[in-house]
Design an enzyme around this catalytic site. Structure first.
Site, PDB file in Angstrom:
ATOM      1  N   HIS A   1     -25.017 -15.456  35.079  1.00 14.81           N
ATOM      2  CA  HIS A   1     -25.554 -15.881  36.382  1.00 14.81           C
ATOM      3  C   HIS A   1     -25.653 -17.390  36.386  1.00 14.81           C
ATOM      4  O   HIS A   1     -26.729 -17.954  36.617  1.00 14.81           O
ATOM      5  CB  HIS A   1     -26.925 -15.279  36.646  1.00 14.81           C
TER       6      HIS A   1
ATOM      7  N   HIS B   1     -20.730 -11.778  30.836  1.00 13.39           N
ATOM      8  CA  HIS B   1     -21.460 -11.551  32.079  1.00 13.39           C
ATOM      9  C   HIS B   1     -22.514 -12.641  32.205  1.00 13.39           C
ATOM     10  O   HIS B   1     -23.253 -12.905  31.256  1.00 13.39           O
ATOM     11  CB  HIS B   1     -22.125 -10.172  32.062  1.00 13.39           C
TER      12      HIS B   1
ATOM     13  N   GLU C   1     -27.705  -4.121  30.174  1.00 11.58           N
ATOM     14  CA  GLU C   1     -26.483  -4.104  30.979  1.00 11.58           C
ATOM     15  C   GLU C   1     -25.210  -3.955  30.138  1.00 11.58           C
ATOM     16  O   GLU C   1     -24.136  -4.387  30.557  1.00 11.58           O
ATOM     17  CB  GLU C   1     -26.385  -5.392  31.815  1.00 11.58           C
TER      18      GLU C   1
END
Lengths: 264, 264, 264, 264
Positions: free
Chosen positions: D99, D97, D78
């Site tokens: 989660h 980035h 990514e």
């Protein structure tokens, strides 16, 4: 026999540490044990955080919760919880009183406990609630008078656990390992309930039949030993013991099931 | 080859420890592995807390869950879960049964699992529920009889995961690493679901197409290796291994993808 | 006396570390102490994460929150919280300001704090809320001006705790141990409240009478010492101190109850 | 200067480890840094769990996310998230980035982020949501194509954070420390929101004015340094470094604010 009693005392100290390490106890709460050789005596630590309990710090009490020998060390104020239950429940060999975070949302809302999986069956279905205010009005909420302890013991009745409104939980067992096991597993079940109920849905309880069958099997056979060895290893790990010295725990800490402990 | 089997056994032991260390397993639950060289055999630890499983403690079973060699050590009572699934699912090389706290609120309320982010796709959309009571009435809730295991295997069907009402979860994989990866990621997804649903809002699922595409990619390529190395390092760290000895894990523990393991 | 002051400073440093280790403080927040020998002075650490506070890093302030001695080290910007409260509350010997995760859901929703078990009584029933915006409009939300601190102190009044809308909590005590104890126990109680309210049910508060009686007893007698010793042991454990060196903490860290500390 | 670059690389590696240790990242997610001396380059680790990132494992990329030098090591898939944002946002020097579990319940329900306390202001009020499905239909949900990264960068616009439906979060900063600080503090704020909303009440947001004023001050002055030193100490502690060697971190790890880093 002295050797046997020594082992029992070590087991009680470890039981307190396990209950602390597994999140049942923190600063407060305690696990006691009926004297393996004298049903009219019980052992409870001197005032101490449960994770710091040692075999040498145990005090021997009569069932009126008076120290058998003079002592000048600070004592737990709520020891009548233990003494009064030992008086009325000859089958009970160990008692744990706690305010585990897992249970407190149920306690704060007066929600009934039900087993939502097999391991939760050791707490039974809808064990009774007791509210100190009902009989004694405004108090400092601690169970310190003999009649308060006796009232709690009556509420417990023949159950394995009694929930105390705006206070906590008291759970019993046929031995230290059984009692600590019940305390840990009911806390896990309570945690599952709280988060399940937070989803705004109803939770499914084991049936009465499933609960009876489950509670006979879980904690029996190999499960209790497996749990105890695992939790004992985790206490050693939390102490920073080297990995090598932790592993043999499985064989070293063999289950104590002496005649004495099961005599009553 | 003996060397290969030895590595596989070490991987299975580590898989149990990883699943424990990442919160999938605690005292109970287990990960098994089909024998890499004999599809009619599988390995499962002797009765032991998963975090204490060792390569030497593994028992070799036939698919009827009978030990291939006489043994006197305590065994897991729920091993038919593994044997019956290996019977009906030749593609399955590893099975994990657990009662992770992350999943239990879904289990307790009968809530369907859906992937709420790409990594959750490895559990599929709305995997089936199974209720032991439907076919067997009141039981002790453990899956111990061959017919109970077979019933669970039928419910699993061609899915990668089956949810067990008032009990837990069983998840499968094409190898130990794949199975443990699926167990960990579905637990994370379940935790996100529980807390999202607690907000009183509906959760957005990946679409069917996204789920298919995501599950092909996550756990493939470099992700599975990266996860395994990380989790293995965390197990070493939890054991108190010195930092220096932990770092090389990335290169030392290279992914096992031998022909043997993928033969079926 | 110099010796006494040295002990007091060590206790304040440890109090900051305990509050951090028990989840009250993280990067931000601080515990201060009134000078045991001069009511017009107080001690607060130089700018530092609470878990890294040391006795040597303490700065002595006057009640206008100006350093008594020139200093070039970075200082906490919110020290007026402490100074202004010491001005108006001669009985207060220690102040803790925090944004504990346990409390923030109550703060974010403006929910009143009530004691849901006896240990929560040390926070009182429905302590006041204060909103910086009411008096000062849009600010950067930090309490940095003397008039902001004075406004907060007025809101606190004779209570033991004041909740700060969209910010955090300030709690006071008759000494460092008492203040830290109140901070920890109210955080636990707040956590129980949040999870109980998430179940969509109302929570039961202690009565006014129970709260008065409970707050007199908890934190008195042996409970405060037991807690402090336990928490100090946990700080040592978190530092990786060998188990052997941790155990004597119980006797080593005896409660400081000098005349000086209670003089006012 | 080589020395400066070496320090910057060490800071980026540490930033990844801090973000992992504070719960922002786990197996997946990554923090990148624009090359301090060349705005058309950026650094990102080779494929690795963030807690295992090392300065030596960093890869230098051009803004099309192609490695500047040939490499055979596995790379993050990514990375276009980083490259495309660096293209369109010259002020951005670092990108994260993730989660994080703290955010996922908001993401799963599409709930807007608002700052519920001053430290949460660094995420702004209601930062934009982006849904990969809107523009690209069914995908594997990973942001791997340049046009997917560009689409995300457009959604980010001039904000400091963009929420990705059914995926996670991307947050930016004026440097590694600023970016990691924003990632950690917004995660804390998100956690408070989730638990507050679970109580079934609305949460109070900072006003627009408070948010602007707060975000200017938090992360400035001494707060950012204090946080970084604290988190660096916690990484060392998690590694089992002796307590003595951890303490000096405060002075050793001084904030890097070179001209180079702020050049753009």
């Amino acid at each position: 026999m002295a050797n046997t009693l020594k082992e029992a005392r070590a087991e009680l100290a470890l039981g307190n540490r396990i209950a602390a390490n597994e999140g049942v106890l923190d600063t407060f709460g305690h696990v006691s044990m009926r004297h393996p050789d004298d049903p009219n005596r019980y052992f409870l630590s001197r005032s101490s955080a449960p994770d710091m309990v040692t075999p040498d710090g145990l005090i021997e009490y009569d069932l009126d919760s008076r120290p058998v020998r003079d002592t000048s060390v600070p004592q737990y104020s709520e020891r009548v919880i233990h003494g009064e239950i030992y008086k009325t429940r000859p089958d009970v060999m160990s008692v744990c009183h706690h305010h585990s975070p897992s249970f407190m949302p149920l306690i704060a809302t007066g929600t009934d406990y039900v087993p939502v999986f097999h391991l939760g069956s050791v707490g039974g279905i809808r064990p009774p609630y007791w509210d100190q205010h009902d009989e004694f009005g405004d108090t400092m909420m601690l169970v310190v008078k003999p009649e308060e302890g006796a009232s709690l013991a009556r509420a417990l009745g023949q159950h394995q656990m009694v929930l105390m409104r705006r206070h906590g939980v008291t759970v019993v067992g046929s031995g230290v390992r059984d009692c600590v096991y019940r305390a840990v597993q009911t806390c896990r079940n309570a945690d599952f309930m709280v988060r399940a109920l937070s989803m705004g849905k109803s939770v499914a309880s084991l049936t009465e039949g499933e609960t009876q069958l489950s509670r006979q099997i879980t904690g029996k056979t190999t499960g209790l030993t497996r749990s105890w060895d695992f939790w004992a290893m985790r206490v050693a790990k939390a102490d920073g013991a080297p990995a090598a010295s932790r592993k043999p725990a499985r064989t070293a800490a063999k289950p104590r099931r002496s005649r004495k402990l099961r005599r009553r």
